[in-house]
Design an enzyme around this catalytic site. Structure first.
Site, mmCIF file in Angstrom:
data_model
loop_
_atom_site.group_PDB
_atom_site.id
_atom_site.type_symbol
_atom_site.label_atom_id
_atom_site.label_comp_id
_atom_site.label_asym_id
_atom_site.label_seq_id
_atom_site.Cartn_x
_atom_site.Cartn_y
_atom_site.Cartn_z
ATOM 1 N N LYS A 15 -1.838 -5.491 1.010
ATOM 2 C CA LYS A 15 -2.177 -6.795 0.426
ATOM 3 C C LYS A 15 -1.934 -7.925 1.423
ATOM 4 O O LYS A 15 -2.785 -8.786 1.628
ATOM 5 C CB LYS A 15 -1.360 -7.055 -0.857
ATOM 6 C CG LYS A 15 -1.574 -6.024 -1.949
ATOM 7 C CD LYS A 15 -0.765 -6.331 -3.197
ATOM 8 C CE LYS A 15 0.741 -6.348 -3.001
ATOM 9 N NZ LYS A 15 1.326 -5.027 -2.654
ATOM 10 N N ARG A 90 2.496 -9.832 -11.509
ATOM 11 C CA ARG A 90 2.971 -8.460 -11.413
ATOM 12 C C ARG A 90 3.365 -7.900 -12.769
ATOM 13 O O ARG A 90 3.822 -6.762 -12.850
ATOM 14 C CB ARG A 90 4.209 -8.463 -10.521
ATOM 15 C CG ARG A 90 4.059 -7.686 -9.240
ATOM 16 C CD ARG A 90 5.362 -7.931 -8.505
ATOM 17 N NE ARG A 90 5.593 -7.022 -7.454
ATOM 18 C CZ ARG A 90 5.343 -7.285 -6.173
ATOM 19 N NH1 ARG A 90 4.777 -8.401 -5.801
ATOM 20 N NH2 ARG A 90 5.662 -6.408 -5.266
ATOM 21 N N ARG A 129 6.336 -0.104 8.998
ATOM 22 C CA ARG A 129 6.001 -1.542 9.051
ATOM 23 C C ARG A 129 7.046 -2.338 9.831
ATOM 24 O O ARG A 129 8.234 -2.128 9.700
ATOM 25 C CB ARG A 129 5.925 -2.111 7.626
ATOM 26 C CG ARG A 129 5.808 -3.633 7.633
ATOM 27 C CD ARG A 129 5.398 -4.198 6.320
ATOM 28 N NE ARG A 129 6.334 -3.912 5.252
ATOM 29 C CZ ARG A 129 6.095 -4.181 3.983
ATOM 30 N NH1 ARG A 129 4.950 -4.727 3.629
ATOM 31 N NH2 ARG A 129 6.994 -3.886 3.066
ATOM 32 N N ARG A 162 11.956 -4.626 6.902
ATOM 33 C CA ARG A 162 12.448 -5.224 5.658
ATOM 34 C C ARG A 162 13.512 -4.346 5.011
ATOM 35 O O ARG A 162 13.392 -3.126 5.003
ATOM 36 C CB ARG A 162 11.272 -5.446 4.685
ATOM 37 C CG ARG A 162 10.573 -6.768 4.914
ATOM 38 C CD ARG A 162 9.286 -6.924 4.145
ATOM 39 N NE ARG A 162 9.326 -6.508 2.745
ATOM 40 C CZ ARG A 162 8.267 -6.596 1.927
ATOM 41 N NH1 ARG A 162 7.121 -7.106 2.378
ATOM 42 N NH2 ARG A 162 8.351 -6.193 0.687
ATOM 43 N N ARG A 173 10.481 0.887 -5.886
ATOM 44 C CA ARG A 173 9.413 -0.136 -5.955
ATOM 45 C C ARG A 173 8.117 0.486 -6.464
ATOM 46 O O ARG A 173 7.389 -0.133 -7.236
ATOM 47 C CB ARG A 173 9.189 -0.747 -4.564
ATOM 48 C CG ARG A 173 10.257 -1.771 -4.190
ATOM 49 C CD ARG A 173 10.265 -2.069 -2.708
ATOM 50 N NE ARG A 173 9.026 -2.638 -2.222
ATOM 51 C CZ ARG A 173 8.643 -2.618 -0.953
ATOM 52 N NH1 ARG A 173 9.406 -2.062 -0.033
ATOM 53 N NH2 ARG A 173 7.512 -3.171 -0.595
HETATM 54 P P1 AP5 Z 1 1.244 -4.759 4.030
HETATM 55 O O1 AP5 Z 1 0.014 -5.553 4.238
HETATM 56 O O2 AP5 Z 1 2.544 -5.330 4.425
HETATM 57 O O3 AP5 Z 1 1.286 -4.227 2.501
HETATM 58 P P2 AP5 Z 1 1.608 -4.998 1.157
HETATM 59 O O4 AP5 Z 1 0.672 -4.480 0.129
HETATM 60 O O5 AP5 Z 1 1.657 -6.451 1.368
HETATM 61 O O6 AP5 Z 1 3.063 -4.402 0.878
HETATM 62 P P3 AP5 Z 1 4.391 -5.119 0.364
HETATM 63 O O7 AP5 Z 1 5.502 -4.158 0.643
HETATM 64 O O8 AP5 Z 1 4.525 -6.489 0.931
HETATM 65 O O9 AP5 Z 1 4.115 -5.189 -1.146
HETATM 66 P P4 AP5 Z 1 5.095 -5.425 -2.250
HETATM 67 O O10 AP5 Z 1 4.180 -5.824 -3.313
HETATM 68 O O11 AP5 Z 1 5.993 -4.299 -2.573
HETATM 69 O O12 AP5 Z 1 6.131 -6.507 -1.646
HETATM 70 P P5 AP5 Z 1 6.308 -8.063 -1.900
HETATM 71 O O13 AP5 Z 1 6.746 -8.675 -0.650
HETATM 72 O O14 AP5 Z 1 5.125 -8.579 -2.603
HETATM 73 O O15 AP5 Z 1 1.019 -3.355 4.779
HETATM 74 C C1 AP5 Z 1 2.037 -2.367 4.804
HETATM 75 C C2 AP5 Z 1 2.014 -1.649 6.167
HETATM 76 O O16 AP5 Z 1 0.788 -0.904 6.276
HETATM 77 C C3 AP5 Z 1 2.010 -2.593 7.380
HETATM 78 O O17 AP5 Z 1 2.764 -1.995 8.390
HETATM 79 C C4 AP5 Z 1 0.529 -2.701 7.787
HETATM 80 O O18 AP5 Z 1 0.373 -2.953 9.178
HETATM 81 C C5 AP5 Z 1 0.013 -1.333 7.401
HETATM 82 N N1 AP5 Z 1 -1.381 -1.329 6.937
HETATM 83 C C6 AP5 Z 1 -1.957 -2.238 6.093
HETATM 84 N N2 AP5 Z 1 -3.240 -1.880 5.822
HETATM 85 C C7 AP5 Z 1 -3.457 -0.719 6.505
HETATM 86 C C8 AP5 Z 1 -4.605 0.147 6.633
HETATM 87 N N3 AP5 Z 1 -5.748 -0.109 5.983
HETATM 88 N N4 AP5 Z 1 -4.484 1.244 7.411
HETATM 89 C C9 AP5 Z 1 -3.317 1.514 8.054
HETATM 90 N N5 AP5 Z 1 -2.210 0.738 7.986
HETATM 91 C C10 AP5 Z 1 -2.279 -0.377 7.203
HETATM 92 O O19 AP5 Z 1 7.507 -8.059 -2.941
HETATM 93 C C11 AP5 Z 1 8.804 -7.714 -2.538
HETATM 94 C C12 AP5 Z 1 9.766 -7.839 -3.725
HETATM 95 O O20 AP5 Z 1 9.804 -9.214 -4.166
HETATM 96 C C13 AP5 Z 1 9.405 -7.047 -4.982
HETATM 97 O O21 AP5 Z 1 9.865 -5.720 -4.903
HETATM 98 C C14 AP5 Z 1 10.116 -7.865 -6.055
HETATM 99 O O22 AP5 Z 1 11.498 -7.596 -6.059
HETATM 100 C C15 AP5 Z 1 9.907 -9.283 -5.578
HETATM 101 N N6 AP5 Z 1 8.669 -9.867 -6.118
HETATM 102 C C16 AP5 Z 1 7.566 -10.244 -5.401
HETATM 103 N N7 AP5 Z 1 6.609 -10.738 -6.221
HETATM 104 C C17 AP5 Z 1 7.116 -10.671 -7.483
HETATM 105 C C18 AP5 Z 1 6.602 -10.987 -8.758
HETATM 106 N N8 AP5 Z 1 5.372 -11.501 -8.911
HETATM 107 N N9 AP5 Z 1 7.384 -10.787 -9.841
HETATM 108 C C19 AP5 Z 1 8.646 -10.310 -9.716
HETATM 109 N N10 AP5 Z 1 9.195 -9.953 -8.538
HETATM 110 C C20 AP5 Z 1 8.427 -10.125 -7.415
HETATM 111 MG MG MG Z 2 3.159 -7.946 1.257
#
Ligand code: AP5
Ligand code: MG
Length: 216
Positions: A15, A90, A129, A162, A173
């Site tokens: 994402k 979410r 990552r 991270r 997660r």
């Molecule tokens: P990346 O682009 O970083 O993936 P992502 O989908 O953004 O993954 P996240 O881990 O950021 O998602 P998340 O939803 O768990 O975390 P968030 O920060 O939102 O890509 C991942 C890796 O793959 C990278 O190394 C990239 O280079 C590689 N890659 C990407 N595309 C690729 C491809 N096509 N081919 C090969 N490699 C690829 O949330 C973190 C925490 O915050 C949550 O757990 C929660 O505690 C809290 N939180 C956040 N939002 C909320 C909410 N709305 N409500 C409640 N709690 C929340």
């Molecule tokens: Mg992300």
């Protein structure tokens, strides 16, 4: 006419990676709830302290706190033409709150690209990552390596792994995603907004398909 895009998908599916690319080509601000929480943690705010206690366990931060943070962010002038939301909503409660919030701005959710991939792919992506300390630029040691290991290509900052990318937290997660966020797939499908994209493809191909969904 505003454009609000909700990027839906499990942890590690890409994402954030895609949001950086789409934000450039659409000019819309990229709003990542996870990045906003991490910024608050870095600045040791009360919100950051609260969020960290949930994030470290792989649990969701409570809805009221998260909705308040997004309300503040979407109220800023740079979101007048719309926004690209990554990681929010979410839960169904958050999705309903978003509808009400956007209605206040005279807008609505226009597109919900849902990026999907297998659990094995998610785990491999999260374990390799590397994230930039200053602005959260995203790399992968195998699929998108920085030119110099440990250094961000874009701004020269150090890269780090991270805390919530540890194996046991990743497992939690993904469980939380299936229990609390996956119901949004049906929620947005029923509203005729969902477009599914195969996130197992290379980064460039996923971007092409996403831009096609957005009519770009
Ligand atoms: P990346 O682009 O970083 O993936 P992502 O989908 O953004 O993954 P996240 O881990 O950021 O998602 P998340 O939803 O768990 O975390 P968030 O920060 O939102 O890509 C991942 C890796 O793959 C990278 O190394 C990239 O280079 C590689 N890659 C990407 N595309 C690729 C491809 N096509 N081919 C090969 N490699 C690829 O949330 C973190 C925490 O915050 C949550 O757990 C929660 O505690 C809290 N939180 C956040 N939002 C909320 C909410 N709305 N409500 C409640 N709690 C929340
Ligand atoms: Mg992300």
């Amino acid at each position: 006419m505003q454009t609000y895009i909700v990027l839906l998908g499990p942890p590690g599916v890409g994402k954030g990676t895609q949001a950086e690319i789409i934000a450039k080509s659409t000019g819309l601000p990229h709003i990542s709830s996870g990045d906003l929480f991490r910024e608050n943690i870095k600045n040791a705010t009360n919100l950051g302290k609260l969020a960290q206690s949930f994030m470290n366990k792989g649990e969701l931060v409570p809805d009221d706190v998260t909705i308040g943070m997004i309300r503040d962010r979407l109220s800023r002038p740079d979101c007048r033409a719309g926004a690209l939301l990554d990681g929010f909503p979410r839960t169904t409660v958050q999705a309903e709150a978003l509808e009400k919030l956007l209605a206040e701005f005279g807008g609505t959710v226009n597109y919900v690209p849902y990026i999907a991939a297998s659990e094995a792919t998610l785990v491999e992506r999260l374990s390799g990552r590397w994230t930039c300390k200053s602005q959260g630029h995203i790399f992968h040691e195998k699929y998108n390596p920085p030119k110099t290991p440990g250094v961000c290509d874009l701004d020269g900052s150090d890269l780090y792994q991270r805390d919530d990318d540890k194996a046991e937290t990743v497992t939690r997660r993904i469980q939380v995603y299936f229990a609390q966020t996956a119901p949004l797939i049906a929620y947005y499908r029923e509203r005729g907004l969902l477009s599914e994209i195969d996130g197992a493809q290379p980064i460039e191909q996923v971007s092409l398909e996403l831009l096609a969904v957005l009519g770009k």
